[in-house]
Design a protein around this motif. Sequence first.
Motif, mmCIF file in Angstrom:
data_model
loop_
_atom_site.group_PDB
_atom_site.id
_atom_site.type_symbol
_atom_site.label_atom_id
_atom_site.label_comp_id
_atom_site.label_asym_id
_atom_site.label_seq_id
_atom_site.Cartn_x
_atom_site.Cartn_y
_atom_site.Cartn_z
ATOM 1 N N SER A 157 4.734 6.923 5.208
ATOM 2 C CA SER A 157 4.800 5.790 6.113
ATOM 3 C C SER A 157 3.408 5.239 6.432
ATOM 4 N N VAL A 158 3.207 3.942 6.193
ATOM 5 C CA VAL A 158 1.898 3.346 6.474
ATOM 6 C C VAL A 158 1.690 3.124 7.969
ATOM 7 N N ALA A 159 2.741 3.345 8.777
ATOM 8 C CA ALA A 159 2.567 3.244 10.227
ATOM 9 C C ALA A 159 1.544 4.256 10.717
ATOM 10 N N ALA A 160 1.360 5.336 9.959
ATOM 11 C CA ALA A 160 0.378 6.357 10.334
ATOM 12 C C ALA A 160 -1.045 5.818 10.273
ATOM 13 N N VAL A 219 0.480 4.215 -10.096
ATOM 14 C CA VAL A 219 1.607 4.342 -9.171
ATOM 15 C C VAL A 219 2.879 3.812 -9.817
ATOM 16 N N ALA A 220 3.987 4.435 -9.462
ATOM 17 C CA ALA A 220 5.273 4.022 -10.003
ATOM 18 C C ALA A 220 5.734 2.726 -9.344
ATOM 19 N N ALA A 221 6.488 1.940 -10.091
ATOM 20 C CA ALA A 221 7.037 0.700 -9.538
ATOM 21 C C ALA A 221 7.938 1.030 -8.351
ATOM 22 N N ASP A 222 7.870 0.199 -7.326
ATOM 23 C CA ASP A 222 8.658 0.433 -6.123
ATOM 24 C C ASP A 222 9.339 -0.878 -5.728
ATOM 25 N N PHE A 238 0.824 -1.215 0.000
ATOM 26 C CA PHE A 238 0.000 0.000 0.000
ATOM 27 C C PHE A 238 0.854 1.261 0.000
ATOM 28 N N ARG A 239 2.118 1.134 0.360
ATOM 29 C CA ARG A 239 2.997 2.300 0.457
ATOM 30 C C ARG A 239 3.051 3.115 -0.845
ATOM 31 N N PRO A 240 3.156 2.503 -2.026
ATOM 32 C CA PRO A 240 3.185 3.300 -3.258
ATOM 33 C C PRO A 240 1.902 4.101 -3.493
ATOM 34 N N ALA A 274 8.759 -0.015 9.246
ATOM 35 C CA ALA A 274 7.909 1.075 9.717
ATOM 36 C C ALA A 274 7.301 1.827 8.543
ATOM 37 N N GLN A 275 8.097 2.068 7.512
ATOM 38 C CA GLN A 275 7.633 2.813 6.354
ATOM 39 C C GLN A 275 6.659 2.022 5.493
ATOM 40 N N TYR A 276 6.955 0.743 5.282
ATOM 41 C CA TYR A 276 6.211 -0.039 4.297
ATOM 42 C C TYR A 276 5.164 -0.984 4.896
#
Length: 260
Positions: free
Chosen positions: A102-105, A151-154, A95-97, A195-197
């Motif tokens: 940060s999805v922790a939010a 969304v761009a590839a990540d 879901f991050r892209p 934490a970010q992803y």
Amino acid sequence: MGAGVLHARTAAARLTLNRYPPSAGLAALVNNYWTVRWDLRGQPPHEQAILPHPTVNLAFEAAGAAVHGVDRKIFTRRIAEEGRVLGVRFRPGGFRPFYGRSVAALNDRVVPARSIFGPAADEACEAVMTDGASDDAMVAAAEELLLGQRVAADPLAERVAGIVERITADPGLRRVTALTEVAGMTERRLQRLFAQYVGVSPKWVMRRARLHEAALRAEAGADVDWPALALDLGYADQAHLVRDFTATLGVSPARYASRG
């Protein structure tokens, strides 16, 4: 039923759950689409408990479309009368892209999908909830919404998903230090990446994977060798497993197994 649905035999008598794979264009980010339908007219409402995975879900239902962050506790949904839900279960990190930060939010939160996807989320929800819409039609509406985000590839999202899948598949990965060797990165970087992803720590993901396996074994119907299972799942002993299971699910493993 799997996928964290607790007391699956009871659930199967109250609702119908189906899952569908994403298209090739979304397979790197989406784990599956799921539909739940129920018809409890003339019957008491049903409360369904879920032991969530470390994933974000996008759900479409009569009340609207909403994004559900990683739930760090048991999630319980009350269903009554007749209804249906379409969900998008993203891969860990997937879901991050779409979110861009940060999805922790999003942990333990439910936010309107329009706040992330814009008005297109409401339009997709209308299409999903059209009277008589088939599962295929509902999934197509969700696919159109997600593909429309462009969304761009990540590569990091795919890497994180692979690490989480490794945790789930290998109960031998019991410590974060061992995971750093598998992932090929420092513990600090691994923690920041999760934490970010993912939204939660690697240790949390490991613990939740063990609890999912314990719940599945408990529901299997056969006698469970709890001391052996505790060791298989990386617990120090049976007492440790019982404490962890009871603290999260609210009942002991043996009591949970007896309820079916």
